[in-house]
Design a protein around this motif. Sequence first.
Motif, PDB file in Angstrom:
ATOM      1  N   THR A   1       0.837  -1.196   0.000  1.00  7.73           N
ATOM      2  CA  THR A   1       0.000   0.000   0.000  1.00  7.73           C
ATOM      3  C   THR A   1       0.873   1.247   0.000  1.00  7.73           C
ATOM      4  O   THR A   1       2.098   1.180   0.195  1.00  7.73           O
ATOM      5  CB  THR A   1      -0.918   0.006   1.226  1.00  7.73           C
ATOM      6  OG1 THR A   1      -0.118   0.061   2.419  1.00  7.73           O
ATOM      7  CG2 THR A   1      -1.782  -1.257   1.262  1.00  7.73           C
ATOM      8  N   ASN A   2       0.226   2.392  -0.173  1.00  5.50           N
ATOM      9  CA  ASN A   2       0.957   3.660  -0.222  1.00  5.50           C
ATOM     10  C   ASN A   2       1.624   3.952   1.126  1.00  5.50           C
ATOM     11  O   ASN A   2       2.788   4.368   1.177  1.00  5.50           O
ATOM     12  CB  ASN A   2       0.005   4.787  -0.603  1.00  5.50           C
ATOM     13  CG  ASN A   2       0.737   6.123  -0.728  1.00  5.50           C
ATOM     14  OD1 ASN A   2       1.756   6.225  -1.407  1.00  5.50           O
ATOM     15  ND2 ASN A   2       0.235   7.150  -0.053  1.00  5.50           N
ATOM     16  N   SER A   3       0.906   3.730   2.236  1.00  7.83           N
ATOM     17  CA  SER A   3       1.476   4.015   3.554  1.00  7.83           C
ATOM     18  C   SER A   3       2.651   3.093   3.863  1.00  7.83           C
ATOM     19  O   SER A   3       3.646   3.518   4.466  1.00  7.83           O
ATOM     20  CB  SER A   3       0.396   3.882   4.636  1.00  7.83           C
ATOM     21  OG  SER A   3      -0.160   2.574   4.615  1.00  7.83           O
ATOM     22  N   GLN A   4       2.572   1.838   3.456  1.00  7.99           N
ATOM     23  CA  GLN A   4       3.684   0.902   3.685  1.00  7.99           C
ATOM     24  C   GLN A   4       4.911   1.310   2.889  1.00  7.99           C
ATOM     25  O   GLN A   4       6.038   1.277   3.403  1.00  7.99           O
ATOM     26  CB  GLN A   4       3.249  -0.512   3.306  1.00  7.99           C
ATOM     27  CG  GLN A   4       2.183  -1.105   4.222  1.00  7.99           C
ATOM     28  CD  GLN A   4       1.621  -2.403   3.690  1.00  7.99           C
ATOM     29  OE1 GLN A   4       1.762  -2.704   2.497  1.00  7.99           O
ATOM     30  NE2 GLN A   4       0.962  -3.168   4.546  1.00  7.99           N
ATOM     31  N   ALA A   5       4.706   1.709   1.636  1.00  4.24           N
ATOM     32  CA  ALA A   5       5.829   2.139   0.807  1.00  4.24           C
ATOM     33  C   ALA A   5       6.492   3.389   1.379  1.00  4.24           C
ATOM     34  O   ALA A   5       7.728   3.502   1.410  1.00  4.24           O
ATOM     35  CB  ALA A   5       5.363   2.378  -0.620  1.00  4.24           C
ATOM     36  N   VAL A   6       5.679   4.353   1.846  1.00 10.20           N
ATOM     37  CA  VAL A   6       6.222   5.592   2.413  1.00 10.20           C
ATOM     38  C   VAL A   6       6.979   5.305   3.700  1.00 10.20           C
ATOM     39  O   VAL A   6       8.052   5.867   3.959  1.00 10.20           O
ATOM     40  CB  VAL A   6       5.094   6.611   2.647  1.00 10.20           C
ATOM     41  CG1 VAL A   6       5.631   7.841   3.388  1.00 10.20           C
ATOM     42  CG2 VAL A   6       4.465   7.029   1.326  1.00 10.20           C
ATOM     43  N   LEU A   7       6.430   4.417   4.541  1.00  6.28           N
ATOM     44  CA  LEU A   7       7.084   4.066   5.798  1.00  6.28           C
ATOM     45  C   LEU A   7       8.465   3.463   5.544  1.00  6.28           C
ATOM     46  O   LEU A   7       9.459   3.863   6.150  1.00  6.28           O
ATOM     47  CB  LEU A   7       6.205   3.086   6.576  1.00  6.28           C
ATOM     48  CG  LEU A   7       6.819   2.473   7.842  1.00  6.28           C
ATOM     49  CD1 LEU A   7       7.124   3.558   8.862  1.00  6.28           C
ATOM     50  CD2 LEU A   7       5.888   1.419   8.431  1.00  6.28           C
ATOM     51  N   LEU A   8       8.549   2.506   4.639  1.00  5.66           N
ATOM     52  CA  LEU A   8       9.828   1.882   4.340  1.00  5.66           C
ATOM     53  C   LEU A   8      10.801   2.863   3.707  1.00  5.66           C
ATOM     54  O   LEU A   8      12.015   2.812   3.959  1.00  5.66           O
ATOM     55  CB  LEU A   8       9.608   0.677   3.419  1.00  5.66           C
ATOM     56  CG  LEU A   8       8.824  -0.490   4.026  1.00  5.66           C
ATOM     57  CD1 LEU A   8       8.493  -1.522   2.968  1.00  5.66           C
ATOM     58  CD2 LEU A   8       9.606  -1.131   5.161  1.00  5.66           C
ATOM     59  N   GLN A   9      10.264   3.785   2.913  1.00  6.39           N
ATOM     60  CA  GLN A   9      11.128   4.787   2.288  1.00  6.39           C
ATOM     61  C   GLN A   9      11.680   5.744   3.340  1.00  6.39           C
ATOM     62  O   GLN A   9      12.856   6.125   3.278  1.00  6.39           O
ATOM     63  CB  GLN A   9      10.342   5.560   1.224  1.00  6.39           C
ATOM     64  CG  GLN A   9      11.191   6.560   0.459  1.00  6.39           C
ATOM     65  CD  GLN A   9      10.396   7.282  -0.609  1.00  6.39           C
ATOM     66  OE1 GLN A   9       9.194   7.053  -0.757  1.00  6.39           O
ATOM     67  NE2 GLN A   9      11.047   8.151  -1.352  1.00  6.39           N
ATOM     68  N   LYS A  10      10.854   6.150   4.320  1.00  6.33           N
ATOM     69  CA  LYS A  10      11.321   7.048   5.371  1.00  6.33           C
ATOM     70  C   LYS A  10      12.441   6.404   6.195  1.00  6.33           C
ATOM     71  O   LYS A  10      13.390   7.071   6.604  1.00  6.33           O
ATOM     72  CB  LYS A  10      10.153   7.439   6.284  1.00  6.33           C
ATOM     73  CG  LYS A  10       9.252   8.537   5.745  1.00  6.33           C
ATOM     74  CD  LYS A  10       8.177   8.882   6.744  1.00  6.33           C
ATOM     75  CE  LYS A  10       7.333  10.058   6.267  1.00  6.33           C
ATOM     76  NZ  LYS A  10       8.097  11.320   6.242  1.00  6.33           N
ATOM     77  N   LEU A  11      12.310   5.099   6.419  1.00 14.16           N
ATOM     78  CA  LEU A  11      13.306   4.403   7.222  1.00 14.16           C
ATOM     79  C   LEU A  11      14.493   3.932   6.382  1.00 14.16           C
ATOM     80  O   LEU A  11      15.393   3.257   6.909  1.00 14.16           O
ATOM     81  CB  LEU A  11      12.656   3.200   7.919  1.00 14.16           C
ATOM     82  CG  LEU A  11      11.529   3.544   8.910  1.00 14.16           C
ATOM     83  CD1 LEU A  11      10.916   2.269   9.471  1.00 14.16           C
ATOM     84  CD2 LEU A  11      12.042   4.428  10.027  1.00 14.16           C
ATOM     85  N   ASN A  12      14.471   4.253   5.086  1.00 19.11           N
ATOM     86  CA  ASN A  12      15.558   3.878   4.171  1.00 19.11           C
ATOM     87  C   ASN A  12      15.780   2.361   4.160  1.00 19.11           C
ATOM     88  O   ASN A  12      16.912   1.860   4.222  1.00 19.11           O
ATOM     89  CB  ASN A  12      16.855   4.592   4.557  1.00 19.11           C
ATOM     90  CG  ASN A  12      17.888   4.538   3.435  1.00 19.11           C
ATOM     91  OD1 ASN A  12      17.538   4.411   2.256  1.00 19.11           O
ATOM     92  ND2 ASN A  12      19.151   4.620   3.793  1.00 19.11           N
TER      93      ASN A  12
END
Length: 327
Positions: A186-197
Amino acid sequence: MSDPLKNVAKRETVTKLFNLFSKYKQIVLVKLDNVSSNQIQAARIALRDGNKGVMVVGKNTLIRKAISIRLEKPTEEDPDYESRKGWTPLPQLDRLSNLCRQKVGLVFSDAPVFTLRPILEGNRKPAPARVGQVAPDAVTIPAGPTGLDPSQISFFHALSISTKIMKGQIEITKEVQVCQKGDKITNSQAVLLQKLNIKPFSYGMEIQYVYDDGSIMDRDVASLTPQDVIAKFASHANRIASMSLALGEPNALSVSHMIANKFKALCAIAVETDLKFKQMESLTAAPTQTAAPVEAKKETKEAAKKEEPKEEEDVNMGGMFGDDDEW
């Protein structure tokens, strides 16, 4: 209007495939989903430098077209009859045509598949999670510091992730399960993983099937090493031998065990009845050699018993201190 350059390139690809089909009996189909062009080029160079084979990547429609033409013997009506008139048809390639689906590459090689596997599957690259992508593996985020400043803590609260502020940064207090294998990102999962690099996935070429002169094998069978084959053969041979012994069925695997068991029985009878025969000499020699040390130990023990100190006898002191005087 068709591009003449494209037609020439297609014709060259088809001609190359024709020649490779005649030269190699083994073709390895590799899956190329999410594989970059750099990874494909690196595999081509490794195959070429090691003289392992040739890799061809093209549109499936073009590959299937080349296969369909190669199935039949060329006729004089074909426009390229002069260049193909010496070729023999390969009807067994029809089974390969059905496997050319999705994004695949063909590796023409006569080398064993277990030697090709490190070259093809060894080059994997980490990749970020993308929205709508099917997760090939489960993804979890361990508890610990995130490196993000406290101003972004509301994002974690919106996702119901337990956090705290520690030393000026956000820290996750409990392990977080982001997704399961097979889930869509999902969009929120992708953003979360991106924020945490975090790049949770890795992609590379994967062997799917191996075509060997009309036979199709999956990756597990084709990748067996000689050691794996020997181990499997030995395991099954032991099972057959055990079953044959239990059933009393003599065969090439069980007869040696049967002879050994009967010989042991004969030796046991011979020992009990004090009989001797030639084949027992090697067996009776070892106990004879060890008999002398055993007897020597027994003699030593007996000698030690004989030399044990005797009990002290009472000595008459002759009334030295007047104990026997009468008063």
